[in-house]
Design an enzyme around this catalytic site. Sequence first.
Site, PDB file in Angstrom:
ATOM      1  N   ASP A  49       1.085  -0.711  -0.133  1.00 40.67           N
ATOM      2  CA  ASP A  49      -0.063  -0.292   0.070  1.00 40.67           C
ATOM      3  C   ASP A  49       0.495   0.895   0.082  1.00 40.67           C
ATOM      4  OD1 ASP A  49      -2.326   1.208   0.770  1.00 40.67           O
ATOM      5  OD2 ASP A  49      -1.492   2.079   2.462  1.00 40.67           O
ATOM      6  N   GLU A 121      -2.404  -5.185  -3.804  1.00 35.74           N
ATOM      7  CA  GLU A 121      -0.818  -4.594  -2.366  1.00 35.74           C
ATOM      8  C   GLU A 121      -0.018  -5.942  -2.488  1.00 35.74           C
ATOM      9  OE1 GLU A 121      -4.324  -0.835  -0.694  1.00 35.74           O
ATOM     10  OE2 GLU A 121      -3.533  -2.781   0.014  1.00 35.74           O
TER      11      GLU A 121
END
Length: 226
Positions: A49, A121
Site C-alpha cells: 500500500d 498490494e
Amino acid sequence: MKLSADLAAFQTRLGHIFAKPDYLVRAVTHSSMTSAHRDDNQRLEFLGDRVLGLVMAEALLQADPNAPEGLLAPRYNALVRREACADVARQIDLGAVLKLGRSEMKSGGRRKEALLADAMEAVIAAIYQDGGYDIARKAILRLWGDRIGNVADDARDPKTALQEWAQARGEQPPAYVEIAREGPDHQPVFTIEARLESGQCEQATAGSKRHAEQAAAKALLEKVNS
C-alpha cells in the site's frame, strides 16, 4: 524454490520474474491458508500500500507539475483505492492463483473485490522486496497504464460530489435506500436508490452496496446537471 505452473505463468502476466519466488508465493497466500509453516500476505499488503502510494504520488506530480494539492488528492485517491487495485488484479487474473482456505473458496473468494485489492498490494510489495523500488515503480506504472494519464481532473467519489451539490443549494445530504437484494449470500446484487430532498432520484444495481450507491449517485448527479 520452483514455482508451480500457474504461478510461473502468472509471472509473465505480471511482467516480473522473481529472483526469490518465495516472495510471490507469500503474496498470493490469503490468511485463510495460514499455518505454522506458511505465512500469509497481510504484512505484505501493508508494505505494498505504501509503495503504491509513493509511486502514484510521484507520477501525478510529474504528469501535472502545476496542479494544486486540492486537485491532486482526488486523482491520487482514484488511483490507489480498492476498486482500482482490484481492477488491476482482474486484468492480470490474480484471483486464479490465490491460495485460499476452503471456506474462502466456497464463498467466492477469488472474485471478492477486497480480497483482490489486498492481494494486489501484496504482490506489489513482493516485487519491491525482490527487485527494489525502481523495479516496483516500473511494474506499477506498466500495470496501471493509461489509468494514470486518464484519471479525471475531478476524481471525487460521486457520493461526495452529489452531497456537495445538495449542500450548495441548501438541501439535506442525499439519502441512499436499499430497494432490493438478490442472489446468493456469497455473491449478492444490490439495487440502491439515491434520493435528494427535492424529490429527484435515480437507481443503480451492483455487486456491492458501495458500488451501487456510487453508481446511483453518479446517475443522479448527471440528471440534475443535465
